[in-house]
Enzyme design. Structure first.
Site, PDB file in Angstrom:
ATOM      1  N   ILE A 175       0.731  -0.762   0.099  1.00  0.00           N
ATOM      2  CA  ILE A 175       0.176  -0.141  -0.072  1.00  0.00           C
ATOM      3  C   ILE A 175       0.621   1.148   0.384  1.00  0.00           C
ATOM      4  CG2 ILE A 175      -1.572   1.685   0.856  1.00  0.00           C
ATOM      5  CD1 ILE A 175      -2.402  -1.632   2.054  1.00  0.00           C
ATOM      6  N   TYR A 209      -2.800  -6.492  16.817  1.00  0.00           N
ATOM      7  CA  TYR A 209      -3.116  -5.747  15.520  1.00  0.00           C
ATOM      8  C   TYR A 209      -3.943  -4.954  15.736  1.00  0.00           C
ATOM      9  CZ  TYR A 209      -3.038  -4.814  10.635  1.00  0.00           C
ATOM     10  OH  TYR A 209      -3.384  -4.361   9.311  1.00  0.00           O
ATOM     11  N   SER A 248      -6.840   0.281   9.820  1.00  0.00           N
ATOM     12  CA  SER A 248      -7.118  -1.015   9.544  1.00  0.00           C
ATOM     13  C   SER A 248      -9.175  -0.879   9.453  1.00  0.00           C
ATOM     14  CB  SER A 248      -6.387  -1.964  10.479  1.00  0.00           C
ATOM     15  OG  SER A 248      -7.523  -3.267   9.444  1.00  0.00           O
ATOM     16  N   ASN A 254       2.886   4.292   7.363  1.00  0.00           N
ATOM     17  CA  ASN A 254       1.632   3.474   6.721  1.00  0.00           C
ATOM     18  C   ASN A 254       2.385   2.488   7.593  1.00  0.00           C
ATOM     19  OD1 ASN A 254       0.334   2.392   4.257  1.00  0.00           O
ATOM     20  ND2 ASN A 254       2.512   1.809   4.058  1.00  0.00           N
ATOM     21  N   THR A 289      -0.331  -7.446  -0.729  1.00  0.00           N
ATOM     22  CA  THR A 289       0.138  -7.466  -1.073  1.00  0.00           C
ATOM     23  C   THR A 289       1.273  -8.781   0.121  1.00  0.00           C
ATOM     24  OG1 THR A 289      -0.124  -6.718   1.850  1.00  0.00           O
ATOM     25  CG2 THR A 289      -0.759  -4.811   0.391  1.00  0.00           C
ATOM     26  N   ILE A 334      -6.640  -6.915   1.142  1.00  0.00           N
ATOM     27  CA  ILE A 334      -5.801  -5.870   0.282  1.00  0.00           C
ATOM     28  C   ILE A 334      -4.434  -6.955  -0.495  1.00  0.00           C
ATOM     29  CG2 ILE A 334      -4.165  -3.917   0.023  1.00  0.00           C
ATOM     30  CD1 ILE A 334      -7.404  -3.534   0.045  1.00  0.00           C
ATOM     31  N   LYS A 358      -4.979  -1.261  15.923  1.00  0.00           N
ATOM     32  CA  LYS A 358      -5.180  -0.390  13.979  1.00  0.00           C
ATOM     33  C   LYS A 358      -6.755   0.885  15.340  1.00  0.00           C
ATOM     34  CE  LYS A 358      -2.753  -1.629  11.041  1.00  0.00           C
ATOM     35  NZ  LYS A 358      -1.708  -0.715  10.242  1.00  0.00           N
TER      36      LYS A 358
HETATM   37  N1  LIG Z   1      -2.747  -5.613   2.978  1.00  0.00           N
HETATM   38  C1  LIG Z   1      -3.861  -5.910   4.317  1.00  0.00           C
HETATM   39  O1  LIG Z   1      -4.678  -6.738   3.712  1.00  0.00           O
HETATM   40  C2  LIG Z   1      -4.348  -4.671   4.851  1.00  0.00           C
HETATM   41  C3  LIG Z   1      -5.248  -4.186   5.680  1.00  0.00           C
HETATM   42  C4  LIG Z   1      -5.429  -3.412   6.644  1.00  0.00           C
HETATM   43  C5  LIG Z   1      -3.991  -2.504   7.636  1.00  0.00           C
HETATM   44  N2  LIG Z   1      -2.867  -2.507   6.479  1.00  0.00           N
HETATM   45  C6  LIG Z   1      -1.778  -1.862   7.233  1.00  0.00           C
HETATM   46  O2  LIG Z   1      -1.780  -1.108   5.408  1.00  0.00           O
HETATM   47  C7  LIG Z   1      -0.266  -1.286   5.965  1.00  0.00           C
HETATM   48  C8  LIG Z   1       0.565  -2.290   5.238  1.00  0.00           C
HETATM   49  O3  LIG Z   1       0.451  -2.706   4.274  1.00  0.00           O
HETATM   50  P1  LIG Z   1       1.237  -3.289   3.486  1.00  0.00           P
HETATM   51  O4  LIG Z   1      -0.337  -4.631   3.702  1.00  0.00           O
HETATM   52  O5  LIG Z   1       1.466  -2.991   2.507  1.00  0.00           O
HETATM   53  O6  LIG Z   1       2.009  -4.855   3.930  1.00  0.00           O
HETATM   54  P2  LIG Z   1       3.562  -4.833   3.367  1.00  0.00           P
HETATM   55  O7  LIG Z   1       4.229  -5.983   4.445  1.00  0.00           O
HETATM   56  O8  LIG Z   1       4.155  -4.706   2.258  1.00  0.00           O
HETATM   57  O9  LIG Z   1       4.182  -3.113   3.927  1.00  0.00           O
HETATM   58  C9  LIG Z   1       4.366  -2.652   5.234  1.00  0.00           C
HETATM   59  C10 LIG Z   1       5.352  -2.172   4.807  1.00  0.00           C
HETATM   60  O10 LIG Z   1       6.223  -1.871   6.078  1.00  0.00           O
HETATM   61  C11 LIG Z   1       7.619  -1.792   6.130  1.00  0.00           C
HETATM   62  N3  LIG Z   1       7.947  -1.624   8.099  1.00  0.00           N
HETATM   63  C12 LIG Z   1       7.374  -3.074   8.805  1.00  0.00           C
HETATM   64  N4  LIG Z   1       7.777  -2.869  10.608  1.00  0.00           N
HETATM   65  C13 LIG Z   1       8.384  -1.422  10.024  1.00  0.00           C
HETATM   66  C14 LIG Z   1       9.342  -0.319  10.917  1.00  0.00           C
HETATM   67  N5  LIG Z   1       9.619  -0.333  12.274  1.00  0.00           N
HETATM   68  N6  LIG Z   1       9.995   0.794  10.246  1.00  0.00           N
HETATM   69  C15 LIG Z   1       9.711   1.102   9.499  1.00  0.00           C
HETATM   70  N7  LIG Z   1       8.917  -0.123   8.537  1.00  0.00           N
HETATM   71  C16 LIG Z   1       8.635  -0.837   8.428  1.00  0.00           C
HETATM   72  C17 LIG Z   1       8.086  -2.857   6.168  1.00  0.00           C
HETATM   73  O11 LIG Z   1       9.006  -3.518   5.415  1.00  0.00           O
HETATM   74  C18 LIG Z   1       6.981  -2.931   4.885  1.00  0.00           C
HETATM   75  O12 LIG Z   1       7.495  -2.709   3.305  1.00  0.00           O
HETATM   76  C19 LIG Z   1       0.579  -1.370   7.438  1.00  0.00           C
HETATM   77  O13 LIG Z   1       0.346  -0.444   8.159  1.00  0.00           O
HETATM   78  C20 LIG Z   1      -0.843  -2.425   7.632  1.00  0.00           C
HETATM   79  O14 LIG Z   1      -1.432  -2.629   9.042  1.00  0.00           O
HETATM   80  C21 LIG Z   1      -2.626  -3.687   5.085  1.00  0.00           C
END
Ligand SMILES: NC(=O)c1ccc[n+]([C@@H]2O[C@H](COP(=O)([O-])OP(=O)(O)OC[C@H]3O[C@@H](n4cnc5c(N)ncnc54)[C@H](O)[C@@H]3O)[C@@H](O)[C@H]2O)c1
Length: 268
Positions: free
Chosen positions: A23, A173, A149, A95, A208, A206, A177
């Site tokens: 994302i 989690y 989220s 994010n 990812t 999503i 959130k």
């Molecule tokens: N994918 C889903 O279904 C979904 C749903 C709701 C919310 N989210 C939220 O969206 C956001 C992005 O998640 P995503 O799904 O793109 O996953 P993702 O794992 O692709 O992205 C998360 C990124 O955060 C980085 N990260 C993790 N811990 C870190 C830290 N301590 N310092 C710096 N960077 C760090 C990771 O290296 C990664 O690149 C997150 O906050 C996640 O909780 C995702």
């Protein structure tokens, strides 16, 4: 008549945490396409630098900054570096996040897991917003978006053969959130006096790197698709339109809002 130039981000300076993939990457690329220079903040250096190259190919400035956002000192240095390298900071998308591990609530390591997830998913957002606001307050302009989220609104039903499987991954989690949503509202109320807007997005299911386990487990996929009115998972790019609205001047009367983009999942 609507002035679509209000969606443009020409010459705005932005940072996106967790932008190596998923994302955050989609958000960073969308901001760059709208005209912003964007700093990529992450722990995955190789993927982060690839995102930087994609942004530069769009003709915008970009830089990769390695930063653990759960460490307040690293966050302070990171924001300074963004301001120094890009020449300012108007937009921040906080994010970065982790899902946590599905260890049982009664496991000895449950307390450590609780602290780890709360640190990365909630405390980090406070550290980032505070440092970003330090730079935004004097210029009387800022647009902050935090990734919450739909799990901050509901507790996801993730079970296999009738047995809940998420454990601490969901307990910590979903609490983090929900905290991000409420932190966003509190900061919106505090910071609007400085013309700083603070909103959150709440993605649903999503596709990812974070949700790879779902893609690899047909039983989970079936639950997600059945329980979501759109009957499919979302793409990271489908979050970008909502982010662009919230970081642009198109949202000039919107602060403290949580934008659910969940395929209707929370409707049922
Ligand atoms: N994918 C889903 O279904 C979904 C749903 C709701 C919310 N989210 C939220 O969206 C956001 C992005 O998640 P995503 O799904 O793109 O996953 P993702 O794992 O692709 O992205 C998360 C990124 O955060 C980085 N990260 C993790 N811990 C870190 C830290 N301590 N310092 C710096 N960077 C760090 C990771 O290296 C990664 O690149 C997150 O906050 C996640 O909780 C995702």
């Amino acid at each position: 008549m609507t002035d679509l130039s209000r969606f443009e981000l020409t010459n705005r300076k932005a940072l996106v945490t967790g932008a190596a993939g998923g994302i955050g990457k989609a958000s960073a690329l969308a901001m760059a396409k709208a005209g912003a220079d964007v700093a990529i903040i992450d722990l995955k250096e190789k993927m982060g630098r690839e995102t930087v190259e994609e942004i530069r190919a769009l003709g915008r400035k970009s830089t990769y900054i390695h930063c653990d956002v759960s460490d307040p000192e690293q966050v302070t240095e990171m924001v300074k570096e963004v301001v120094g390298t890009l020449g300012g900071l108007h937009i921040a998308h906080n994010n970065a996040g982790i899902a946590g591990d599905p260890i049982p609530l009664m496991d000895d390591s449950a307390v450590d897991e609780w602290k780890k997830v709360l640190n990365v998913d909630l405390f980090s957002v406070f550290y980032c917003c505070r440092e970003e606001a330090k730079h935004m307050i004097p210029q009387r302009y800022g647009k902050i978006v935090n990734t919450a989220s739909m799990s901050g609104t509901i507790v996801n039903c993730m079970e296999m053969d009738g047995v809940p499987v998420a454990g601490m991954a969901m307990i910590a989690y979903t609490t983090a959130k929900a905290g991000v949503k409420q932190l966003t509202k509190a900061l919106a109320a505090e910071l609007i006096q400085h013309n700083i807007y603070v909103n959150s997005i709440s993605p649903g299911y999503i596709i990812t790197p974070m949700t790879q386990i779902i893609q690899d487990t047909p039983e989970f996929l079936e639950v997600e698709n059945r329980t979501t009115p759109i009957h499919r998972q979302g793409e990271a790019e489908e979050m970008a339109g909502g982010v662009l609205y919230l970081v642009s001047d198109a949202s000039s009367y919107t602060t403290g809002h949580d934008l659910l983009m969940d395929g209707g999942h929370t409707v049922w």
